[in-house]
Motif scaffolding. Structure first.
Motif, mmCIF file in Angstrom:
data_model
loop_
_atom_site.group_PDB
_atom_site.id
_atom_site.type_symbol
_atom_site.label_atom_id
_atom_site.label_comp_id
_atom_site.label_asym_id
_atom_site.label_seq_id
_atom_site.Cartn_x
_atom_site.Cartn_y
_atom_site.Cartn_z
ATOM 1 N N SER A 246 33.696 35.805 26.871
ATOM 2 C CA SER A 246 34.111 34.928 27.969
ATOM 3 C C SER A 246 35.603 35.127 28.280
ATOM 4 O O SER A 246 35.991 35.207 29.445
ATOM 5 N N GLU A 247 36.402 35.208 27.242
ATOM 6 C CA GLU A 247 37.839 35.434 27.423
ATOM 7 C C GLU A 247 38.089 36.758 28.132
ATOM 8 O O GLU A 247 38.883 36.851 29.072
ATOM 9 N N ALA A 248 37.407 37.802 27.693
ATOM 10 C CA ALA A 248 37.579 39.123 28.298
ATOM 11 C C ALA A 248 37.139 39.112 29.764
ATOM 12 O O ALA A 248 37.814 39.681 30.623
ATOM 13 N N CYS A 249 36.026 38.460 30.045
ATOM 14 C CA CYS A 249 35.531 38.404 31.429
ATOM 15 C C CYS A 249 36.539 37.715 32.338
ATOM 16 O O CYS A 249 36.795 38.188 33.461
ATOM 17 N N LEU A 250 37.106 36.607 31.878
ATOM 18 C CA LEU A 250 38.084 35.887 32.686
ATOM 19 C C LEU A 250 39.323 36.737 32.940
ATOM 20 O O LEU A 250 39.853 36.789 34.055
ATOM 21 N N ARG A 251 39.780 37.412 31.908
ATOM 22 C CA ARG A 251 40.984 38.235 32.055
ATOM 23 C C ARG A 251 40.732 39.464 32.937
ATOM 24 O O ARG A 251 41.545 39.804 33.789
ATOM 25 N N ILE A 252 39.603 40.125 32.717
ATOM 26 C CA ILE A 252 39.272 41.306 33.520
ATOM 27 C C ILE A 252 39.086 40.908 34.980
ATOM 28 O O ILE A 252 39.571 41.588 35.882
ATOM 29 N N LYS A 253 38.422 39.778 35.212
ATOM 30 C CA LYS A 253 38.223 39.304 36.582
ATOM 31 C C LYS A 253 39.571 39.061 37.259
ATOM 32 O O LYS A 253 39.786 39.440 38.399
ATOM 33 N N GLY A 254 40.496 38.431 36.543
ATOM 34 C CA GLY A 254 41.824 38.182 37.091
ATOM 35 C C GLY A 254 42.556 39.462 37.440
ATOM 36 O O GLY A 254 43.225 39.553 38.477
ATOM 37 N N LEU A 255 42.435 40.457 36.599
ATOM 38 C CA LEU A 255 43.084 41.746 36.869
ATOM 39 C C LEU A 255 42.414 42.473 38.026
ATOM 40 O O LEU A 255 43.082 43.062 38.874
ATOM 41 N N LEU A 256 41.080 42.409 38.073
ATOM 42 C CA LEU A 256 40.362 43.073 39.158
ATOM 43 C C LEU A 256 40.642 42.419 40.504
ATOM 44 O O LEU A 256 40.571 43.080 41.544
ATOM 45 N N ASP A 257 40.956 41.138 40.502
ATOM 46 C CA ASP A 257 41.334 40.468 41.754
ATOM 47 C C ASP A 257 42.524 41.173 42.399
ATOM 48 O O ASP A 257 42.636 41.212 43.618
ATOM 49 N N ILE B 69 29.150 40.868 36.786
ATOM 50 C CA ILE B 69 29.067 39.920 35.668
ATOM 51 C C ILE B 69 30.404 39.250 35.397
ATOM 52 O O ILE B 69 30.454 38.088 34.979
ATOM 53 N N PHE B 70 31.507 39.939 35.650
ATOM 54 C CA PHE B 70 32.827 39.334 35.438
ATOM 55 C C PHE B 70 33.028 38.135 36.376
ATOM 56 O O PHE B 70 33.526 37.094 35.955
ATOM 57 N N GLN B 71 32.603 38.294 37.623
ATOM 58 C CA GLN B 71 32.695 37.197 38.589
ATOM 59 C C GLN B 71 31.726 36.082 38.212
ATOM 60 O O GLN B 71 32.076 34.901 38.279
ATOM 61 N N GLU B 72 30.522 36.437 37.797
ATOM 62 C CA GLU B 72 29.526 35.427 37.428
ATOM 63 C C GLU B 72 29.992 34.602 36.234
ATOM 64 O O GLU B 72 29.840 33.376 36.224
ATOM 65 N N PRO C 96 39.311 44.098 44.148
ATOM 66 C CA PRO C 96 38.426 42.935 44.244
ATOM 67 C C PRO C 96 37.011 43.277 44.715
ATOM 68 O O PRO C 96 36.065 42.554 44.389
ATOM 69 N N GLU C 97 36.857 44.376 45.422
ATOM 70 C CA GLU C 97 35.525 44.762 45.889
ATOM 71 C C GLU C 97 34.584 45.107 44.742
ATOM 72 O O GLU C 97 33.362 45.012 44.882
ATOM 73 N N LEU C 98 35.137 45.491 43.591
ATOM 74 C CA LEU C 98 34.294 45.814 42.432
ATOM 75 C C LEU C 98 33.535 44.586 41.922
ATOM 76 O O LEU C 98 32.447 44.719 41.373
ATOM 77 N N LEU C 99 34.115 43.405 42.105
ATOM 78 C CA LEU C 99 33.477 42.181 41.609
ATOM 79 C C LEU C 99 32.180 41.865 42.341
ATOM 80 O O LEU C 99 31.412 41.018 41.892
#
Length: 151
Positions: free
Chosen positions: A71-82, A96-99, A86-89
């Motif tokens: 969960s921690e990794a998903c939140l951090r990766i999502k923030g970086l991908l933003d 799954i990172f966005q979900e 952002p289109e990757l999300l």
């Protein structure tokens, strides 16, 4: 035309030429400075982007090696991908990172988590661990994919 008028016109012409030369010199200097500022800004942005890409890869590797909570990794990766892509999300398998972010965003973090009652935190952690367990395979696949993605 009298000679003194010719000299006045010559002096006036030289004054105009001098003023124009000074104006051109100032503009050239300003353009050079602007160009240098732009180059520094671009270099800083490229360095920052490279650091974010490296952070995504380190987080993905940490997921693959079970060194971080999913969960921690998903939140951090999502923030970086933003910031990076952002289109990757919106694409599989990165969705799954966005979900996970959407499923976890209501949970308190940092100081709010410390200020929340411990029995409520335990319930939230149970929900979080259940989400991680449910999506573990998708998270690992997405982490592997993002680690090798060419940004």
């Amino acid at each position: 035309m009298p000679q003194w008028i010719q000299w006045v016109l010559i002096v006036a012409g030289l004054a105009v030429i001098a003023l124009l030369a000074r104006f051109i010199w100032q503009r050239t200097r300003l353009l050079r400075q602007q160009s240098q500022r732009n180059a520094r800004t671009e270099a800083f942005q490229k360095q920052r982007r490279d650091q974010m890409i490296e952070s995504v890869r380190v987080l993905a590797m940490s997921v693959e090696q079970d060194q971080v909570e999913y969960s921690e990794a998903c939140l951090r990766i999502k923030g970086l991908l933003d910031h990076l892509a952002p289109e990757l999300l919106e694409q599989s398998p990165y969705r799954i990172f966005q979900e996970m972010h959407d499923a976890l965003e209501h949970m308190p973090t940092h100081q709010a988590r410390q200020d929340t009652a411990s029995h409520f935190i335990r319930k939230l952690d149970e929900q979080r661990f259940e989400l991680e367990k449910t999506h573990a395979d998708a998270i690992r696949r997405a982490a592997t994919a993002i680690r090798y993605h060419q940004f």
